[in-house]
Design a protein around this motif. Structure first.
Motif, PDB file in Angstrom:
ATOM      1  N   THR A   1       0.825  -1.206   0.000  1.00  0.00           N
ATOM      2  CA  THR A   1       0.000   0.000   0.000  1.00  0.00           C
ATOM      3  C   THR A   1       0.859   1.256   0.000  1.00  0.00           C
ATOM      4  OG1 THR A   1      -0.118  -0.210   2.422  1.00  0.00           O
ATOM      5  CG2 THR A   1      -1.956  -1.080   1.156  1.00  0.00           C
ATOM      6  N   ALA A   2       2.019   1.209   0.659  1.00  0.00           N
ATOM      7  CA  ALA A   2       2.916   2.373   0.648  1.00  0.00           C
ATOM      8  C   ALA A   2       3.443   2.622  -0.760  1.00  0.00           C
ATOM      9  CB  ALA A   2       4.076   2.151   1.618  1.00  0.00           C
ATOM     10  N   THR A   3       3.785   1.554  -1.483  1.00  0.00           N
ATOM     11  CA  THR A   3       4.252   1.706  -2.862  1.00  0.00           C
ATOM     12  C   THR A   3       3.130   2.214  -3.755  1.00  0.00           C
ATOM     13  OG1 THR A   3       5.816  -0.105  -2.503  1.00  0.00           O
ATOM     14  CG2 THR A   3       5.368   0.509  -4.780  1.00  0.00           C
TER      15      THR A   3
ATOM     16  N   SER B   1      16.331  -3.974  14.271  1.00  0.00           N
ATOM     17  CA  SER B   1      15.383  -4.397  13.240  1.00  0.00           C
ATOM     18  C   SER B   1      14.613  -3.206  12.689  1.00  0.00           C
ATOM     19  CB  SER B   1      14.386  -5.401  13.824  1.00  0.00           C
ATOM     20  OG  SER B   1      15.049  -6.502  14.376  1.00  0.00           O
ATOM     21  N   ARG B   2      14.027  -3.400  11.521  1.00  0.00           N
ATOM     22  CA  ARG B   2      13.096  -2.404  11.005  1.00  0.00           C
ATOM     23  C   ARG B   2      11.856  -2.372  11.890  1.00  0.00           C
ATOM     24  NH1 ARG B   2      15.248  -5.016   6.624  1.00  0.00           N
ATOM     25  NH2 ARG B   2      16.284  -3.678   5.081  1.00  0.00           N
ATOM     26  N   PRO B   3      11.315  -1.191  12.149  1.00  0.00           N
ATOM     27  CA  PRO B   3      10.102  -1.145  12.984  1.00  0.00           C
ATOM     28  C   PRO B   3       8.964  -1.979  12.416  1.00  0.00           C
ATOM     29  CG  PRO B   3      11.033   1.049  12.732  1.00  0.00           C
ATOM     30  CD  PRO B   3      11.801   0.158  11.808  1.00  0.00           C
ATOM     31  N   GLY B   4       8.870  -2.025  11.079  1.00  0.00           N
ATOM     32  CA  GLY B   4       7.798  -2.797  10.458  1.00  0.00           C
ATOM     33  C   GLY B   4       7.954  -4.290  10.617  1.00  0.00           C
TER      34      GLY B   4
ATOM     35  N   SER C   1       3.492  -2.798   9.748  1.00  0.00           N
ATOM     36  CA  SER C   1       4.250  -1.976   8.815  1.00  0.00           C
ATOM     37  C   SER C   1       3.337  -1.009   8.072  1.00  0.00           C
ATOM     38  CB  SER C   1       4.987  -2.864   7.810  1.00  0.00           C
ATOM     39  OG  SER C   1       5.590  -2.091   6.797  1.00  0.00           O
ATOM     40  N   GLU C   2       3.829   0.214   7.845  1.00  0.00           N
ATOM     41  CA  GLU C   2       3.071   1.188   7.066  1.00  0.00           C
ATOM     42  C   GLU C   2       2.972   0.759   5.601  1.00  0.00           C
ATOM     43  OE1 GLU C   2       1.390   3.618   8.094  1.00  0.00           O
ATOM     44  OE2 GLU C   2       2.051   3.803  10.157  1.00  0.00           O
ATOM     45  N   CYS C   3       3.826  -0.161   5.187  1.00  0.00           N
ATOM     46  CA  CYS C   3       3.750  -0.679   3.814  1.00  0.00           C
ATOM     47  C   CYS C   3       2.623  -1.689   3.648  1.00  0.00           C
ATOM     48  CB  CYS C   3       5.081  -1.328   3.427  1.00  0.00           C
ATOM     49  SG  CYS C   3       6.463  -0.188   3.327  1.00  0.00           S
ATOM     50  N   TYR C   4       2.124  -2.213   4.752  1.00  0.00           N
ATOM     51  CA  TYR C   4       1.061  -3.215   4.704  1.00  0.00           C
ATOM     52  C   TYR C   4      -0.096  -2.760   5.592  1.00  0.00           C
ATOM     53  CZ  TYR C   4       4.697  -6.163   2.681  1.00  0.00           C
ATOM     54  OH  TYR C   4       5.689  -6.669   1.887  1.00  0.00           O
ATOM     55  N   ARG C   5      -0.649  -1.594   5.263  1.00  0.00           N
ATOM     56  CA  ARG C   5      -1.705  -1.029   6.097  1.00  0.00           C
ATOM     57  C   ARG C   5      -2.956  -1.887   6.128  1.00  0.00           C
ATOM     58  NH1 ARG C   5      -2.055   5.544   5.670  1.00  0.00           N
ATOM     59  NH2 ARG C   5      -0.013   5.987   6.552  1.00  0.00           N
ATOM     60  N   ASP C   6      -3.182  -2.648   5.080  1.00  0.00           N
ATOM     61  CA  ASP C   6      -4.397  -3.462   5.016  1.00  0.00           C
ATOM     62  C   ASP C   6      -4.271  -4.741   5.840  1.00  0.00           C
ATOM     63  OD1 ASP C   6      -5.431  -1.573   3.313  1.00  0.00           O
ATOM     64  OD2 ASP C   6      -4.794  -2.622   1.499  1.00  0.00           O
ATOM     65  N   SER C   7      -3.075  -5.038   6.304  1.00  0.00           N
ATOM     66  CA  SER C   7      -2.868  -6.264   7.077  1.00  0.00           C
ATOM     67  C   SER C   7      -2.806  -5.935   8.561  1.00  0.00           C
ATOM     68  CB  SER C   7      -1.570  -6.952   6.637  1.00  0.00           C
ATOM     69  OG  SER C   7      -0.450  -6.182   7.057  1.00  0.00           O
ATOM     70  N   ASN C   8      -2.741  -6.969   9.359  1.00  0.00           N
ATOM     71  CA  ASN C   8      -2.597  -6.796  10.811  1.00  0.00           C
ATOM     72  C   ASN C   8      -1.437  -7.660  11.297  1.00  0.00           C
ATOM     73  OD1 ASN C   8      -3.597  -5.559  13.242  1.00  0.00           O
ATOM     74  ND2 ASN C   8      -4.375  -7.560  13.861  1.00  0.00           N
ATOM     75  N   ILE C   9      -0.382  -7.727  10.461  1.00  0.00           N
ATOM     76  CA  ILE C   9       0.761  -8.581  10.758  1.00  0.00           C
ATOM     77  C   ILE C   9       1.729  -7.846  11.674  1.00  0.00           C
ATOM     78  CG2 ILE C   9       2.682  -9.869   9.779  1.00  0.00           C
ATOM     79  CD1 ILE C   9       1.100 -10.085   7.182  1.00  0.00           C
TER      80      ILE C   9
ATOM     81  N   LEU D   1      -5.949  -5.335  17.259  1.00  0.00           N
ATOM     82  CA  LEU D   1      -5.331  -4.481  16.248  1.00  0.00           C
ATOM     83  C   LEU D   1      -3.912  -4.103  16.634  1.00  0.00           C
ATOM     84  CD1 LEU D   1      -8.330  -2.100  15.447  1.00  0.00           C
ATOM     85  CD2 LEU D   1      -7.584  -4.141  14.197  1.00  0.00           C
ATOM     86  N   ALA D   2      -2.963  -4.362  15.739  1.00  0.00           N
ATOM     87  CA  ALA D   2      -1.548  -4.115  16.010  1.00  0.00           C
ATOM     88  C   ALA D   2      -1.226  -2.622  15.933  1.00  0.00           C
ATOM     89  CB  ALA D   2      -0.681  -4.885  15.018  1.00  0.00           C
ATOM     90  N   TRP D   3      -0.268  -2.204  16.720  1.00  0.00           N
ATOM     91  CA  TRP D   3       0.240  -0.830  16.717  1.00  0.00           C
ATOM     92  C   TRP D   3       1.031  -0.616  15.437  1.00  0.00           C
ATOM     93  CZ3 TRP D   3       4.339   1.503  20.563  1.00  0.00           C
ATOM     94  CH2 TRP D   3       4.119   2.882  20.685  1.00  0.00           C
ATOM     95  N   SER D   4       0.833   0.506  14.772  1.00  0.00           N
ATOM     96  CA  SER D   4       1.538   0.764  13.520  1.00  0.00           C
ATOM     97  C   SER D   4       2.927   1.316  13.792  1.00  0.00           C
ATOM     98  CB  SER D   4       0.752   1.747  12.648  1.00  0.00           C
ATOM     99  OG  SER D   4       0.790   3.043  13.203  1.00  0.00           O
ATOM    100  N   SER D   5       3.850   1.045  12.876  1.00  0.00           N
ATOM    101  CA  SER D   5       5.220   1.549  13.028  1.00  0.00           C
ATOM    102  C   SER D   5       5.241   3.066  12.980  1.00  0.00           C
ATOM    103  CB  SER D   5       6.106   0.966  11.923  1.00  0.00           C
ATOM    104  OG  SER D   5       5.613   1.316  10.636  1.00  0.00           O
ATOM    105  N   GLY D   6       4.341   3.684  12.196  1.00  0.00           N
ATOM    106  CA  GLY D   6       4.293   5.140  12.117  1.00  0.00           C
ATOM    107  C   GLY D   6       3.940   5.774  13.456  1.00  0.00           C
TER     108      GLY D   6
END
Length: 612
Positions: free
Chosen positions: A35-37, A186-189, A194-202, A325-330
């Motif tokens: 989604t970020a891309t 590690s990467r926060p995502g 991850s903000e790149c996978y906003r539609d997921s809850n991983i 619901l997971a906390w977002s990296s942002g």
């Protein structure tokens, strides 16, 4: 004719030589983009369509991304856009956008731009365009935060931070986020959503962490975490590329920044450990390790296996933490930046600062190979580390008349101080933009004035339209004007908010640059550096501070600190409201106050006898 406008662009395009359209290569199977891309593609496509609309006329052939057209496109883009490090976008930004444009065009139009065309555009940007527009090659400094820097940030979060969270569990989560980021680089995502996978809850869940209680020879237990997660970029759904990292803290001297301690606290609040019936039992497991065994693994409760460890609020403004619901990296990074600014650190704080600190430390570790470092960093090769993470600041010291990079036994200072953030920290740094300066900036900003004038014009038109209609306000024009007024007002406030943030960062950076000269020129340094006024924390918050950072280090206890911390969280306004409404969750007897002994303006909590 102004450079960058339609007339200038049409004249430049008319001078281009006609070249054949790029060859349409057969496209491979489309790879699903994040989604970020997708958002980056949308921005790039919107810019390209604006460029085309300024040139194309009815009946003209479609403009295609030929070499000369792309060169003109990036020249137009550089003239009409501002950069973050200068008046125009930097060379590296434009070169990066060449690759982004080619990916976007292949995804949206099914045409693969030839490599020689892309190379020609890059060479044009780096040479001709850079010389013509005086583009800068400057990049952001590769600042990094050392272990000590992160420890100081976490200590500030616990002992000085005056920010009021709607739910104090977010303070615990923020501390765990910073400590885990430092421990794993590690990467926060990789462990938040991850903000790149906003539609997921991983995100990192309790099933991904194995907790071991290991018997110590001198008595008691120490804890170890085996964390299995997707730290490799692009390997989110490929279990074969997951990494298992072991986090073990043999000597716990700073519980406020301990990954193991904070994880156990979060796990207890979520009832994540099976058959652990009390807080006392969780931190006194030596009697449960079987004879002949040296360790025992804590099983995860079935209900908590897929529950993210770090979670967001249920909704905006809510005081309840979501259970799923997971906390977002942002959001996590916003808290990291807030703590950094409020605590007086001057750097541009990002997750890369903390990652660089850990990876540069591994790079100098003789027991860690470059392959292991790349594996921990989630990188395929060393070139990425050299380009994006390796610090360009090297500490060279004189020892017995010779320059050396090696720390000697009689060298009592820390090499990391040279490149870290400690020495530049200033608690008296301004946290807001002065009102008089903000008023001057708003009056001088042309974009804000233009947006406000348009907004006022739309408001006048709407009032005039309503006056003509009288009582009957149902009109197509009224609806359109109301929508336009809403959009213009929103644009005005967004511009105002962004402008204030940008100017505050500039003011803060300039303040740090000039502060030293102001102090040296001043006869009274105390006028420039005023101590932070101590805030009267609640008794529960004071108990947490005393438990995490006791005056007598020999009194440091994981159980006592966890007891104070959990009581502080579960009696905060947000959690108390949640408990009162549900009437299902009960405070553990080990953390309830049995008696209250008042001492001045503080209350000492004496716990009841724990039950196992």
């Amino acid at each position: 004719m102004i450079p960058g406008d339609v007339e200038w662009l049409s004249l430049q395009f008319a001078n281009l030589a006609s070249l054949p359209a790029p060859v349409q290569r057969p496209m491979k199977a489309k790879k699903k983009v994040t989604t970020a891309t997708e958002r980056l593609y949308d921005i790039e496509e919107k810019s390209w369509e604006q460029f085309r609309s300024n040139l194309e006329k009815p009946g003209d052939p479609e403009i295609r991304p030929e070499l000369s057209v792309l060169q003109l496109y990036f020249k137009w883009f550089a003239i009409t856009h501002k950069g973050k490090l200068g008046p125009r976008p930097s060379i590296s930004t434009l070169v990066w956008r060449v690759g982004r444009f080619s990916y976007m065009y292949a995804d949206r139009h099914g045409i693969d731009i030839p490599d020689d065309v892309k190379d020609g555009v890059v060479q044009y940007i780096q040479n001709d365009l850079a010389a013509e527009l005086h583009l800068t090659s400057k990049t952001y400094d590769k600042n990094f935060a050392t272990d000590e820097d992160v420890s100081e940030m976490l200590k500030y979060l616990w002992t000085e931070d005056t920010h009021c969270y709607l739910n104090e569990r977010m303070r615990v989560q923020g501390a765990f986020f910073k400590a885990f980021l430092r421990a794993t680089a590690s990467r926060p995502g990789a462990f938040t959503r991850s903000e790149c996978y906003r539609d997921s809850n991983i995100a990192l869940c309790y099933k991904d962490v194995e907790v071991w209680a290991i018997r110590k020879k001198q008595g008691g237990v120490r804890y170890r975490l085996d964390v299995t997660f997707h730290n490799m970029k692009g390997a989110r759904l490929d279990p074969s590329k997951f990494l298992t990292l072991t986090i073990e803290e043999k000597y716990l001297e700073d519980l406020g920044s301990s990954v193991v301690f904070l994880f156990l606290v979060l796990g207890w609040m979520d009832r994540a450990f099976e058959n652990i019936t009390s807080l006392h039992q969780l931190f006194h497991l030596e009697g449960f390790i079987p004879d002949g065994a040296s360790a025992i693994r804590l099983p995860v409760a079935a209900a908590a296996r897929t529950q993210p460890i770090l979670r967001r609020m249920e909704k905006r403004g809510s005081k309840r933490i979501s259970k799923t619901l997971a906390w977002s990296s942002g959001s996590a990074l916003q808290q990291l930046k807030r703590v950094c600014e409020a605590g007086g650190w001057p750097q541009r704080m990002t997750a890369y600062n903390v990652r660089r600190g850990g990876l540069n430390k591994l790079d100098g570790d003789p027991n860690t190979s470059s392959a292991q470092r790349n594996q921990i960093a989630g990188q395929g090769n060393s070139a990425v580390f050299t380009r994006a993470y390796l610090s360009r600041h090297s500490a060279v010291k004189i020892f017995k008349g010779r320059a050396t990079h090696v720390k000697n036994e009689d060298d009592d200072d820390d090499d990391d101080d040279v490149r870290g953030m400690r020495l530049l920290r200033d608690r008296s740094a301004p946290q807001t933009l002065p009102d008089h300066l903000w008023e001057q900036i708003m009056q001088a900003d042309r974009d804000l004035k233009t947006i406000d004038e348009n907004r006022q014009l739309v408001r006048q038109l709407l009032r005039r339209e309503l006056a003509l209609l009288g009582a009957d306000r149902s009109s197509t024009n009224v609806t359109a004007l109301e929508r336009e007024l809403y959009n213009s007002s929103r644009k005005f406030h967004q511009r105002k908010q962004n402008l204030k943030r940008q100017e505050y960062l500039k003011f803060r950076a300039e303040w740090f640059k000039s502060r030293a000269s102001k102090i040296l020129a001043s006869s009274n340094e105390s006028q420039l550096q005023k101590p932070i006024t101590a805030t009267e924390f609640s008794p529960a918050r004071k108990a947490v501070i005393e438990a995490l950072y006791p005056a007598d280090p020999s009194k440091l206890s994981m159980f006592s600190a966890a007891k104070a911390l959990i009581f502080f969280v579960e009696t905060s306004d947000g959690v108390r409201a949640s408990i009162a409404s549900e009437r299902k969750r009960r405070l553990d007897p080990a953390i309830l106050p049995g008696k209250k002994r008042r001492q001045g303006d503080s209350i000492t909590f004496i716990a009841c006898s724990p039950t196992i």
